[in-house]
Design a protein around this motif. Structure first.
Motif, PDB file in Angstrom:
ATOM      1  N   TYR A  48     -14.474 -26.030   9.232  1.00 11.07           N
ATOM      2  CA  TYR A  48     -13.090 -26.534   9.236  1.00 11.07           C
ATOM      3  C   TYR A  48     -12.349 -26.138  10.520  1.00 11.07           C
ATOM      4  N   TRP A  96      -9.783 -26.127  13.517  1.00 12.00           N
ATOM      5  CA  TRP A  96      -8.378 -26.521  13.432  1.00 12.00           C
ATOM      6  C   TRP A  96      -7.734 -26.746  14.793  1.00 12.00           C
ATOM      7  N   SER A  97      -8.162 -25.982  15.787  1.00 14.02           N
ATOM      8  CA  SER A  97      -7.509 -26.077  17.096  1.00 14.02           C
ATOM      9  C   SER A  97      -8.467 -25.659  18.195  1.00 14.02           C
ATOM     10  N   ARG A  99     -10.598 -22.566  10.182  1.00 12.61           N
ATOM     11  CA  ARG A  99      -9.608 -22.240   9.154  1.00 12.61           C
ATOM     12  C   ARG A  99      -9.987 -21.051   8.279  1.00 12.61           C
ATOM     13  N   GLN A 105      -5.082 -25.302   2.077  1.00 12.27           N
ATOM     14  CA  GLN A 105      -4.630 -25.644   3.418  1.00 12.27           C
ATOM     15  C   GLN A 105      -4.358 -24.414   4.283  1.00 12.27           C
ATOM     16  N   PHE A 160      -4.870 -21.113  12.128  1.00  9.89           N
ATOM     17  CA  PHE A 160      -4.382 -22.414  12.581  1.00  9.89           C
ATOM     18  C   PHE A 160      -4.530 -22.585  14.096  1.00  9.89           C
ATOM     19  N   GLN A 195       2.496 -30.700  11.660  1.00  7.10           N
ATOM     20  CA  GLN A 195       1.178 -30.258  12.120  1.00  7.10           C
ATOM     21  C   GLN A 195       0.808 -30.880  13.461  1.00  7.10           C
ATOM     22  N   SER A 235      -2.539 -35.360  12.094  1.00 11.38           N
ATOM     23  CA  SER A 235      -2.990 -33.983  12.335  1.00 11.38           C
ATOM     24  C   SER A 235      -2.627 -33.585  13.756  1.00 11.38           C
ATOM     25  N   ARG A 238      -9.015 -33.618  13.008  1.00  9.18           N
ATOM     26  CA  ARG A 238      -8.059 -32.530  12.812  1.00  9.18           C
ATOM     27  C   ARG A 238      -7.257 -32.236  14.063  1.00  9.18           C
ATOM     28  N   ASP A 239      -7.890 -32.261  15.238  1.00 12.81           N
ATOM     29  CA  ASP A 239      -7.152 -31.932  16.456  1.00 12.81           C
ATOM     30  C   ASP A 239      -7.588 -32.849  17.587  1.00 12.81           C
ATOM     31  N   ASP A 296     -12.382 -32.398  10.714  1.00  8.35           N
ATOM     32  CA  ASP A 296     -12.020 -31.566   9.567  1.00  8.35           C
ATOM     33  C   ASP A 296     -13.131 -31.636   8.524  1.00  8.35           C
TER      34      ASP A 296
END
Length: 367
Positions: free
Chosen positions: A34, A36-37, A51, A80, A84, A213, A285, A339-340, A354
């Motif tokens: 997962y 995220w960034s 995540r 969630q 992050f 987000q 996202s 996601r990003d 994601d």
């Protein structure tokens, strides 16, 4: 090693040749939990947040150098919640400082938190929590968590309404459903809009948000751009103004998940209406402003990951900031929840997916 995804060299049909350049998509890294960034280090390495609470270090070609940097604080990872965003200090080459947002606490009492630390070879050193959303909330949804720097080196952190606390997004006595602006040490900038008011937290920069987000600062036009999740519809793109109220939950174009109306108002006096709204929801996202040279036809556009649509939306804002046009969907052939979205050092587009076996893609021109 870079590998090309079979069949993902996309050539625009003749009718679209003026607006969609051809591209190819390469897999950079796989088996990310997962993700995220993403942040790019000056030496070519990359930081990827996962995540569940890992901060991975990748080489420029996507090989894992460090599975997870040690020194991270305890992360509350459920639903969630988790680790992050991550951004480098504006003076990173001098101070090696990294800033990251995460959920802290427990299911019964949790917060969106912000910390900084010094990047070492395999660890983060001198980690300090510099901000914590107040008050604590329950459950594991709507944390916000995106970060961006402003030109004056103050830091923007986006937040959420905690899902079950939506009325609090209109309450300046807490941080829920707001965007905050902080100095690098977590202190409050003197010119924040609510400084000196006894009825408001001074960190708040804007309020009336549901779950933000995506945030990016447009340096050329000097504007702060965000998007936020609506419920069933009502996803928004907004230009953020200091002290402004963005309406949630008084005004929205979305419906509750039961199908009931949240409010009779799509617009309301004293609140700022979105530049663009998606109904049904695309579940926006990450967001990036394209400023590279590899795809000149995207120059100045914003690229927004869409979890539900499994694509990236390309959106163009007018120079005066009063209009936004949803131009097209990109990269839908991947069939991935995006996601990003990040712009690489050479103008490439990077995508994080994601998934419990998430991937990092790199998009470049096909020729």
């Amino acid at each position: 090693m870079w590998t090309s995804v079979s069949g993902l060299i996309v050539t625009s049909p003749p009718i679209q040749a003026q607006s969609v350049p051809p591209y190819k998509v390469n897999i950079v890294a796989e088996n990310l939990a997962y993700p995220w960034s993403l942040a790019f280090l000056p030496d070519g390495r990359m930081l990827v947040t996962e995540r569940p609470g890992r901060l991975r270090v990748l080489s420029a070609d996507g090989n894992t150098l460090v599975e997870s940097l040690s020194g991270l604080p305890e992360v509350y990872a459920s639903g969630q919640s988790g680790l992050f965003d991550v951004v480098l200090s504006p003076q990173f080459e001098d101070d090696q400082q990294v800033y990251f947002s995460y959920a802290c606490g427990s299911e019964e009492a949790n917060h969106t938190c912000l910390a900084s630390g010094t990047l070492a070879e395999t660890s983060l050193e001198n980690v300090v929590e510099i901000f914590r959303v107040q008050p604590a909330k329950q459950d594991n949804a709507h944390f916000g968590g995106r970060l961006t720097w402003l030109p004056d080196e103050t830091l923007i952190l986006t937040l959420g309404d905690g899902f079950d606390y939506r009325e609090q997004a209109q309450n300046l006595h807490n941080h829920i459903g707001s965007i905050v602006r902080l100095n690098r040490d977590g202190s409050v900038p003197d010119d924040n809009p609510f400084v000196g008011r006894g009825d408001a937290h001074p960190e708040i920069y804007s309020y009336g948000h549901r779950n933000v987000q995506g945030v990016v600062y447009d340096e050329e036009n000097r504007r702060l751009i965000t998007h936020e999740h609506g419920p069933r519809g009502g996803d928004e793109i907004n230009l953020i103004e200091a002290g402004a109220n963005y309406g949630w939950p008084i005004a929205t174009g979305g419906l509750d998940y039961t199908g009931a109306r949240i409010t009779p108002f799509k617009e309301y006096p004293g609140t700022v209406s979105p530049l663009l709204e998606w109904t049904p929801s695309i579940a926006p996202s990450g967001i990036a402003l394209y400023s590279g040279e590899l795809f000149p036809q995207w120059q100045g556009d914003i690229l927004i990951g869409a979890l539900v649509n499994k694509e990236v939306r390309r959106v163009r804002l007018s120079n005066n900031g009063r209009e936004a046009s949803d131009i097209e969907g990109l990269f839908g052939e991947l069939g991935e929840r995006i996601r990003d979205v990040r712009i690489g050092p050479e103008g490439e587009v990077y995508l994080l997916t994601d998934s419990p076996e998430g991937r990092l893609f790199r998009v470049v021109p096909s020729d």
